[in-house]
Design a protein around this motif. Sequence first.
Motif, PDB file in Angstrom:
ATOM      1  N   THR A 169       0.852  -1.184   0.000  1.00 47.74           N
ATOM      2  CA  THR A 169       0.000   0.000   0.000  1.00 47.74           C
ATOM      3  C   THR A 169       0.889   1.235   0.000  1.00 47.74           C
ATOM      4  N   SER A 170       0.330   2.340  -0.400  1.00 46.67           N
ATOM      5  CA  SER A 170       1.112   3.582  -0.440  1.00 46.67           C
ATOM      6  C   SER A 170       0.214   4.759  -0.122  1.00 46.67           C
ATOM      7  N   PHE A 171       0.805   5.800   0.391  1.00 43.12           N
ATOM      8  CA  PHE A 171       0.104   7.022   0.756  1.00 43.12           C
ATOM      9  C   PHE A 171       0.530   8.083  -0.244  1.00 43.12           C
ATOM     10  N   ASN A 172      -0.247   8.208  -1.342  1.00 41.48           N
ATOM     11  CA  ASN A 172       0.214   9.074  -2.425  1.00 41.48           C
ATOM     12  C   ASN A 172      -0.920   9.912  -2.987  1.00 41.48           C
ATOM     13  N   GLY A 173      -0.611  10.646  -4.034  1.00 46.50           N
ATOM     14  CA  GLY A 173      -1.545  11.593  -4.611  1.00 46.50           C
ATOM     15  C   GLY A 173      -2.679  10.994  -5.390  1.00 46.50           C
ATOM     16  N   GLN A 174      -2.851   9.684  -5.375  1.00 40.38           N
ATOM     17  CA  GLN A 174      -3.990   9.090  -6.046  1.00 40.38           C
ATOM     18  C   GLN A 174      -5.275   9.270  -5.243  1.00 40.38           C
ATOM     19  N   SER A 175      -5.184   9.745  -4.004  1.00 43.27           N
ATOM     20  CA  SER A 175      -6.360  10.073  -3.213  1.00 43.27           C
ATOM     21  C   SER A 175      -6.220  11.496  -2.711  1.00 43.27           C
ATOM     22  N   TRP A 176      -7.366  12.156  -2.441  1.00 43.02           N
ATOM     23  CA  TRP A 176      -7.284  13.539  -1.982  1.00 43.02           C
ATOM     24  C   TRP A 176      -6.652  13.646  -0.609  1.00 43.02           C
ATOM     25  N   LEU A 177      -6.792  12.628   0.245  1.00 42.28           N
ATOM     26  CA  LEU A 177      -6.148  12.671   1.546  1.00 42.28           C
ATOM     27  C   LEU A 177      -4.629  12.566   1.405  1.00 42.28           C
ATOM     28  N   GLY A 178      -4.175  11.645   0.544  1.00 44.11           N
ATOM     29  CA  GLY A 178      -2.741  11.496   0.328  1.00 44.11           C
ATOM     30  C   GLY A 178      -2.122  12.678  -0.380  1.00 44.11           C
ATOM     31  N   LYS A 179      -2.901  13.318  -1.230  1.00 42.21           N
ATOM     32  CA  LYS A 179      -2.368  14.436  -1.999  1.00 42.21           C
ATOM     33  C   LYS A 179      -1.913  15.586  -1.116  1.00 42.21           C
ATOM     34  N   PHE A 180      -2.666  15.873  -0.058  1.00 40.30           N
ATOM     35  CA  PHE A 180      -2.368  17.037   0.771  1.00 40.30           C
ATOM     36  C   PHE A 180      -1.594  16.683   2.042  1.00 40.30           C
ATOM     37  N   ALA A 181      -1.091  15.460   2.117  1.00 39.28           N
ATOM     38  CA  ALA A 181      -0.345  15.049   3.307  1.00 39.28           C
ATOM     39  C   ALA A 181       0.974  15.804   3.389  1.00 39.28           C
ATOM     40  N   PRO A 182       1.539  15.954   4.588  1.00 40.57           N
ATOM     41  CA  PRO A 182       2.859  16.580   4.715  1.00 40.57           C
ATOM     42  C   PRO A 182       3.910  15.814   3.924  1.00 40.57           C
TER      43      PRO A 182
END
Length: 950
Positions: free
Chosen positions: A903-916
Amino acid sequence: MPAWSAAHWFTLNTEHFNIHYTQGNEAWARSAAQELEIVRDKVWQQQKRVLEGKADVVVFDPIHAANGFALPSTDNPLMALFTTPPQSDTAISNHASWQQLLILHEYIHLVHLSQPSRHRWRQALRDTWDLYDISQAMMPRWVAEGYATLMESKMTGRGRINDNFGEALLTELAQQGALLSYAQLNEGNDEYYSKSMAYLIGGRFLAWLEQHYSEQLLDAVWTRMRAVESRDFDSAFYGVFSDHPSTLYRRFVAEFTYQAMSKEQQEPPLMSDLWQDYQYAATSPVLSADGSMLAIVESDAKGRVKLNVYETKTDATAEQKFNDKQKEILSADPQDIADVRPIVFAKKTLHTLEPINFSGIRYPQWRDNHTLYFVASVNDKDVKQVRRGELFSWSLKTGKIEQLTQGVAIRRFTLSADGHTVFAEQVMNGHSELVKINLHEQTVKALFSKQLSTLYDYPTLHDTQQKLAYLKHTLNQNWQLYIQDLTTQQHIQVPMPQGYQYATQPSWSKTGEALYFIAGTEGCVDIYRFELLTGALYKLTQGQSLFAFPIAQSSGDLLYLSSGFEGNDMYQLPASLHGELVYELAPRNTSVPENSIAKHSNTVDDTEQFNGSIRLPAAAIYHYEAAVSQYDIWQQSASLALGAQYASASTSLLNIGVKGSDFLEKLSWHAGLSQDIAGNALNGVFAKVRYQQGASQWDMHVFDYKLDSQKQQRTNLGDTVQQHGIYGQFSHSYQWQQLHVQGQFSGLLGKKQAQGQSVDHRWLRVGAQQQWQYDNQSFAIGQKLAGFWSEGETYGQDWQGQNLDATLFGKIFHIPMYVSYQFAKRQQQTLQLGGMSSSLLPQSRMVNTITAPDLPFYAAQGHRYEGYGGAIALQAQFPWLYYQQHQLDEQVFGQSYGLKWSTSFNGQSWLGKFAPAGLSDFRVDLGVSRVEGDSFENENRAWLGLWYDL
């Protein structure tokens, strides 16, 4: 392709906030700017807590629905505000203004969760490492959401604690013995509405604690959690209350349930009959014109949606099947006891429609007996993951689905008898309007002037009478029901009961002489009938259930939905029920009394608790005067970036670096070093930068690494490779509905040292990758295809090569699976098999390497590679049970099978997009496998990766 890279962004700065908004949302953002400063000041007065430094605020509308989120951080706090307002029948409909309630709720999250630690070294680490910072800000979900819900209610006099719908729902659940246990508060238990209980019950439990103890005692818990002494929530709570939160929660549930049962004892019996038993959630029922069919949207506990069409008459075959089954049981075992006859047999299902590609199905309406119209979400043509509601038709005869509108962004709607005219609520850039749509001419005309201060919902047309009922909300007012005569253009305001707060779901009688609707008073919701000729208002029920969606039948009987922990069921009230005349009516166009629910609530029976709190001023639409600038990518923030990777077949890497980006991650960078902490097989340094503009992306890597394959834990070939250089890639993406295509051009220029030689190493690669899918929830099919041509020079020798990757994926009965084929060929150059992708050695840069984390680097080499694989999982986001076979030069080298997950935390979701910056692009890989082959020893292998994939 990141979700928001194609949008035009602007920035508005206030003293304490940087407000970033998408094109078209300037009016909403300017009003939010002033509201943010007001909320900050009032929260400081109320709590003596404030955010240090400036917070970033995002104003946009990605899903065409009311929502928001906050990412707590001591140095990079963020809140996202979705401009689309809530509808009248939601749990967040009780507000003076959507903007005020949303800003207060999300700001409370930041102030509550982003407070710095008073431990100097822990806070120093939080200031430098985003991942650690956010992990330390977390609290149990029910605590975070419950506290924000409590404060939204205390500081506005509205909110979810002062809401008739929420109170009626919890009362109904309590009477059924279905209030959640303490362990279930965070994520629910798959029962109806259970995921919302972190807000609805969590907020009320915290209010109960304040009432039975004090505000100061609860506030002390938050102070203790940021102390020099390290404490989690439970220990901080116990030290203040001398009891565990789970223990006090049991007492809260007992008191709530006692009062709910006492209320039930005082209610008159409800003369209704069960009409249809649904499996879980059901909403938006609508009868066909002749009354022979009912269409209704149903969903299961996983959120999977269907539009079902039922016969309204009793299914005689269902009862016959039941009787035959009981006879069969008794015939086989005469001493058995047959099943009791069901209260009602299921109506016959005539048609079923599932949404395609996550589009949803909402608000069905009958065009005629053979056609249904409904709203589904459509991707914005300019911004990849932004979705809007559009009108569709469904032919029951042919099954054909047709999109009827383009770019109208509507929610609830109503149809004229000819099916050509649609009255709908249109929501764009935070503005809610009632519009008239001509489907033939594709024209849209507003019925009233557009204002941010006014919301609309539930347009409901009686075509014969030419009367349009609709709900309207203005600042500091309740939702109010109106009727507009389309012939004379005159309108009337429907009277409401004294002290009401909740109003929704109007529905015409068959003749158009009466209008049914739902309204709430004193923590209950009931069915009302307004008679147009006399102007009289009647109350048909007495709070015996959570009533919703009244529908008049031609017989005069009234259908309605009732809610419980198992979901919704449909009941029928007799035509003989006339109801009680309501004498005490609310004044017209007046605001709701503050704490209209709190004084009747099972949890808060003393309004002094809320009345003594600091309050926000009356809601208003503001125009904050400040210059607006184009979004600035050079406003960068940075974080320590720590990662680690372990592969039993090869290396154990420790990655240390610094990662940074601007707020929207248009310009991102990552620099660091990687060191093998086990056998010194791999080490090196790297620096990466990525720039995104619209659908285009540029990547550049500078690197220097050394790989000594002989020092790996498992290897068949020994070699030492040292390489440094620069790598670049340009890619451009194109999206059309479910088809995504990306073209790539990349190259590398550097030096390579191997076998005692230092030589130039260069290559160029060009190609494209494509993906398409079709998903209707229970069944899905899709494919990925990527092809690349490459050429280069290594050791003074020119080489060429081709790569082809193909994957066929899908799901059957909600079970995901895939099969894959991988081909690579090189002329005058060898391919290397094995090794893992990492921050130092990303897959994109290893042009002649086929990665496999369960094999060591340089496990095998050849000129032609073919890989065959497949996998299956129990459900989405679960680990894959996989199989993979590797062939080199037409010989099977080995195979592996086991479990893997990524799994990854990236810009494919709006939450991941604005993460620090220190959280975005973070990736987790893990797996265990059995590796078998003739040229090496069969064994079990494992890998785990926590790293950044910029």
